[in-house]
Design a protein around this motif. Sequence first.
Motif, mmCIF file in Angstrom:
data_model
loop_
_atom_site.group_PDB
_atom_site.id
_atom_site.type_symbol
_atom_site.label_atom_id
_atom_site.label_comp_id
_atom_site.label_asym_id
_atom_site.label_seq_id
_atom_site.Cartn_x
_atom_site.Cartn_y
_atom_site.Cartn_z
ATOM 1 N N LEU A 1 -0.284 -4.420 -2.293
ATOM 2 C CA LEU A 1 -0.040 -4.567 -3.730
ATOM 3 C C LEU A 1 -1.356 -4.900 -4.411
ATOM 4 N N GLU B 1 2.468 -18.526 -1.080
ATOM 5 C CA GLU B 1 2.244 -17.383 -0.193
ATOM 6 C C GLU B 1 1.606 -17.787 1.126
ATOM 7 N N LEU C 1 4.234 -6.274 3.752
ATOM 8 C CA LEU C 1 2.940 -6.079 3.103
ATOM 9 C C LEU C 1 1.802 -6.532 4.017
ATOM 10 N N VAL D 1 -2.309 -8.217 -0.223
ATOM 11 C CA VAL D 1 -2.049 -8.344 -1.653
ATOM 12 C C VAL D 1 -3.388 -8.658 -2.301
ATOM 13 N N ARG E 1 6.607 -3.252 -14.029
ATOM 14 C CA ARG E 1 6.274 -3.068 -12.625
ATOM 15 C C ARG E 1 6.613 -1.652 -12.208
ATOM 16 N N VAL F 1 7.447 -0.529 -6.306
ATOM 17 C CA VAL F 1 7.362 -1.918 -5.832
ATOM 18 C C VAL F 1 8.781 -2.454 -5.631
ATOM 19 N N LEU G 1 10.440 -7.921 -4.656
ATOM 20 C CA LEU G 1 9.773 -9.152 -5.064
ATOM 21 C C LEU G 1 10.795 -10.005 -5.798
ATOM 22 N N GLY H 1 8.203 -15.358 -3.270
ATOM 23 C CA GLY H 1 6.896 -14.739 -3.457
ATOM 24 C C GLY H 1 6.866 -13.296 -2.992
ATOM 25 N N TYR H 2 5.849 -12.960 -2.207
ATOM 26 C CA TYR H 2 5.668 -11.583 -1.742
ATOM 27 C C TYR H 2 6.220 -11.378 -0.330
ATOM 28 N N LYS H 3 6.865 -12.397 0.214
ATOM 29 C CA LYS H 3 7.302 -12.358 1.613
ATOM 30 C C LYS H 3 8.144 -11.127 1.936
ATOM 31 N N GLY I 1 8.414 -8.370 -0.022
ATOM 32 C CA GLY I 1 7.989 -7.218 -0.797
ATOM 33 C C GLY I 1 7.522 -6.046 0.046
#
Length: 565
Positions: free
Chosen positions: A52, A79, A258, A261, A540, A544, A547, A556-558, A560
């Motif tokens: 990302l 994160e 991911l 990031v 967005r 994506v 999220l 968070g981005y865990k 994503g």
Amino acid sequence: MRFKKYLSLTIVLVLILTALTGCGKKDAVNDTGSQESEGQVVEKPLDSEQYLNLVMVAEPSTLDASKGSDSYSNGILNEVLEPLTRLEEDEDLKNVLRPAGASEWTHNEDGTVWTFKIRDAKWSDGVAVRAQDYEYGIKRSLAQDTAAPYAYLLAPIKNAAEVNSGQLPLEELGVKSLDDNTLEITLESPTPYFLQLTYQRVMMPQRQDVVEKHKDKYGSEIDTLVYNGPFTITNWVHNSEIVLTKNDNYWDKDIVKLNSVNIKILNDENAIYNSLSNRSIDSSGVGKPEWIEKFKGNKDLNHIEVTNPQTFFKFFNTKDKVFSNANVRKAFALAIDREELANVIFHGINVPAYGWVSPNISIGDEEFRSVSEEPIRKLAADNPNPKALLIKGLEELGMDTDPSKLTVKMTLGSTDQWFRTYGEYVQQMYNKNLGVNFEVEFVEWPVFTSMAEKGEFQIGYMAWGAEFNDPISLLSLLKSDAGSIQTGWSNERYDELIDLASKEMDPKKRLEYFAEAEKILLYDEAVLAPTVYPKYNIFRYKYVQNLGVTPFGTAGYKYGFTQGR
């Protein structure tokens, strides 16, 4: 114990561009990225390169979990560190508290002793994560010499206030490791919102050996940190870029899709919007109406609107002669057209506020605002003529009842153009609706906070956001011993209600206590005049996925990933 935490509206009105929210209800996606649709599985593979590109408008002040206070550092810490729990979302976008650093927890019969089982995990340098790391992080946040700005959140822990003030040693704090995998926390009394504190930065784990090695430099550079969260920091160019990379030592690494990031640090709005437009970044908050309309027309973008758990408000100095009278305060609280204010000054982006507790704050399993009456609406319905209230109040004060002979001043903590426009608009409202001589003075934020603390004002204006997902986060700010919002007001029944709610475990009874307290605050006494709740617009790209969406969420981005970049 509570630290004074004024939120400068200069900061509040800066866009939150850190990709904090998601794109609506999540699709049911299995581990391979396939989507389930009406019983059929449609293969839709994940992109081969999982990354990302995002943006923040300012860099973290510090990544020392105890000492940071800004949203930027908090976002990064979520994160790279693993709190005891994470506040995630179910398929209906309701917040759900889920195990994280702790695999499970139990409590005794009255809810005063909590036992957390720390899961087997490793830090990024291969060292085992232990219960002692969580114990040390909590104790360090409460140590007097740390001066943690959010130490007050830990007030429910036994002896927290005395430890934080230096009256008792750290050893007397109700936090101890029973063994490497068992953490025990003892509270002063049953605390219904205690679990909402377990994902806060002041309860995150810290390695004592690392902190003591780097001392004051801890948290300032990536070589002073170790990580036990989904990501590590592999590059940090100050005021330029932060790069997060998947943490191969993370206990739940198989769920993290991911690989990286990349977060650019940009504070120029047009540069950010142009970057979103040309796909240099994948997501951004947008605050300018013209750009919002432009991005709405881009079919490749999802548009997400999020009402933040925050309230913009006027507050009255009840020690001032004029505003010592409740009817005068009510008149000034009602003589604001909140709908018009939201549309004209905030360009229709923000939401009119008729209560102190903002949306997206829960009581039990329900949103507080959906089950509790809005006091300002009731006040307006019962008092259709604010000017009559003003005249009544002036009579009770023994003052001249001609509003045109009254001069009132509002102090704003900024000198920029937006505040000048806002001040002029409010001035016109009060001149028209109350017939008073209304003045506005503009001072810099440090001057404003000093004036507020000294009581050298009549009407002030600022914003406050909830620290955690419970009404008490905002309502406790007006307790007589809080020292948070300088109104000079105190009310024994209000204090009693907040104390009762802080210990009551039954959500229905807590709702009753909170509703009565908010009624006292806004309807009976009109100590504050909420104006709007801020709403953020996030755009967005549709590739994506997964999220988080909710403002309090810490996933968070865990979870994503991208599909179809």
